[in-house]
Design a protein around this motif. Structure first.
Motif, short mmCIF file in Angstrom:
data_model
loop_
_atom_site.label_atom_id
_atom_site.label_comp_id
_atom_site.label_asym_id
_atom_site.label_seq_id
_atom_site.Cartn_x
_atom_site.Cartn_y
_atom_site.Cartn_z
N SER A 2 0.72 -1.19 0.05
CA SER A 2 -0.10 0.11 -0.07
C SER A 2 0.85 1.11 0.06
N GLU A 3 2.09 1.23 0.53
CA GLU A 3 3.03 2.33 0.72
C GLU A 3 3.76 2.66 -0.70
N LEU A 4 3.60 1.75 -1.61
CA LEU A 4 4.36 1.94 -3.07
C LEU A 4 3.29 2.83 -3.97
N LYS A 5 3.97 4.15 -4.35
CA LYS A 5 3.03 4.97 -4.93
C LYS A 5 3.97 5.49 -6.08
N PRO A 6 3.27 5.81 -7.14
CA PRO A 6 4.16 6.40 -8.28
C PRO A 6 4.66 7.62 -7.99
N PRO A 7 5.84 8.22 -8.60
CA PRO A 7 6.67 7.54 -9.78
C PRO A 7 7.64 6.38 -9.13
N PHE A 8 7.73 5.28 -9.84
CA PHE A 8 8.74 4.36 -9.52
C PHE A 8 9.13 3.65 -10.88
N LEU A 9 10.25 2.85 -10.86
CA LEU A 9 10.71 2.09 -11.65
C LEU A 9 10.08 0.62 -11.47
N VAL A 128 19.96 -7.34 -13.19
CA VAL A 128 20.42 -6.21 -11.96
C VAL A 128 21.20 -5.13 -12.65
N GLU A 129 21.87 -5.72 -13.44
CA GLU A 129 22.95 -4.62 -14.40
C GLU A 129 22.03 -3.50 -14.99
N ARG A 130 21.12 -3.80 -15.91
CA ARG A 130 20.49 -2.82 -16.70
C ARG A 130 19.37 -2.24 -15.68
N THR A 131 18.74 -2.90 -14.77
CA THR A 131 17.94 -2.30 -13.90
C THR A 131 18.54 -1.14 -13.31
N MET A 132 19.60 -1.34 -12.69
CA MET A 132 20.36 -0.44 -11.64
C MET A 132 20.62 0.61 -12.51
N ALA A 133 21.23 0.55 -13.69
CA ALA A 133 21.64 1.47 -14.89
C ALA A 133 20.43 2.66 -15.00
N ALA A 134 19.24 1.72 -15.21
CA ALA A 134 18.13 2.69 -15.42
C ALA A 134 17.59 3.43 -14.19
N ALA A 135 17.78 2.80 -12.82
CA ALA A 135 17.31 3.72 -11.92
C ALA A 135 18.28 4.76 -11.68
N LYS A 136 19.46 4.71 -11.88
CA LYS A 136 20.54 5.71 -11.88
C LYS A 136 20.35 6.84 -12.89
N MET A 137 19.98 6.46 -14.06
CA MET A 137 19.52 7.50 -15.11
C MET A 137 18.29 8.07 -14.63
N LEU A 138 17.21 7.49 -14.16
CA LEU A 138 15.97 8.23 -13.65
C LEU A 138 16.16 8.84 -12.33
N GLY A 139 17.29 8.58 -11.52
CA GLY A 139 17.23 9.04 -10.34
C GLY A 139 16.25 8.44 -9.23
N SER A 140 15.86 7.16 -9.71
CA SER A 140 14.76 6.39 -9.08
C SER A 140 15.31 5.85 -7.63
N LYS A 141 14.49 6.07 -6.58
CA LYS A 141 14.89 4.93 -5.26
C LYS A 141 13.77 4.12 -5.08
N LYS A 142 12.89 3.80 -5.73
CA LYS A 142 12.05 2.80 -5.48
C LYS A 142 12.09 1.94 -6.82
N LEU A 143 11.99 0.71 -6.50
CA LEU A 143 11.90 -0.20 -7.48
C LEU A 143 11.02 -1.51 -7.24
#
Length: 218
Positions: A2-9, A128-143
């Motif tokens: 319930s605590e997961l709210k957009p935006p997220f990756l 993991v490699e691709r997903t972490m790279a995407a998170a870094k590019m987007l500045g996302s702290k939620k996956l």
């Protein structure tokens, strides 16, 4: 969650899909990466079959890989030129098949448990490699990770470590929900209903309808 709210990756990883999407709202998604050939789950099933494991391949491959040598058989980490965050698993599948067949032709003993573990780690590392790279590019702290392959212990463990190392909050379904398509569809239907999305009985299923197009129409 319930605590997961957009935006997220979100990483959707299953037998039919391997997709990285930026979730800007519960009904709005932007695909930033996807597989260019086999899905991760499809690759797991084919590798399991090559190793002589029974159906369901992915589940039995996971069980076989437990406490085995993940470095015994070096396998390729495929890269594709179509996009920075795209995936490819057909080459990895072929590498497993060739390794198994070459061992058979030479009369060599291939330890199935170690091959399963080496393969499973390679899949996890690639995701993991691709997903972490995407998170870094987007500045996302939620996956968020979803789909049948999110039940794989090697994949779950790899993402737990990678996210902990980077301060990313990780959300994964309980194991009993990972392969439950009915629960997934009902959940999305709930958010579509809240967003005012309605349809009558003339609505038909379109298996190849793109996620980007669905988001645009909403």
């Amino acid at each position: 969650h319930s605590e997961l709210k957009p935006p997220f990756l979100c990483l959707l990883v299953s037998g039919g899909n391997t997709v990285l999407a930026e979730v800007t709202d519960y009904t709005k998604f932007k695909i930033i990466g996807e597989t260019q050939d086999d899905a991760a789950g499809e690759c797991m099933d084919k590798a399991a079959r090559c190793l002589g494991l029974s159906y369901p391949g992915g589940v039995n491959l996971d069980k076989t890989a437990t406490e085995a040598d993940t470095e015994k058989y070096p396998l390729p980490h495929p890269h594709v030129s179509t996009g920075e965050f795209d995936f490819s698993f057909s080459g990895l599948k072929t590498a497993v098949i060739n390794t198994v067949h070459n061992a058979e032709q030479k009369g060599e003993q291939l330890r199935r448990e170690d091959m399963a573990a080496s393969f499973q780690k390679t899949v996890a590392d690639t995701l993991v490699e691709r997903t972490m790279a995407a998170a870094k590019m987007l500045g996302s702290k939620k996956l968020a990770i979803a789909g049948g392959v999110s039940a794989n212990s090697g994949v779950r463990g790899a993402f737990e470590k990678a996210c902990a190392d980077r301060g990313i909050k990780l959300y994964m379904p309980e194991l009993k929900y990972c392969g439950d398509n009915a629960a997934m569809i009902a959940c999305q239907g709930y958010y579509d209903f809240l967003a005012g999305k309605r349809a009558d009985e003339s609505l038909n299923g379109i298996a190849t309808l793109s996620l980007d197009k669905i988001s645009e129409e909403q």
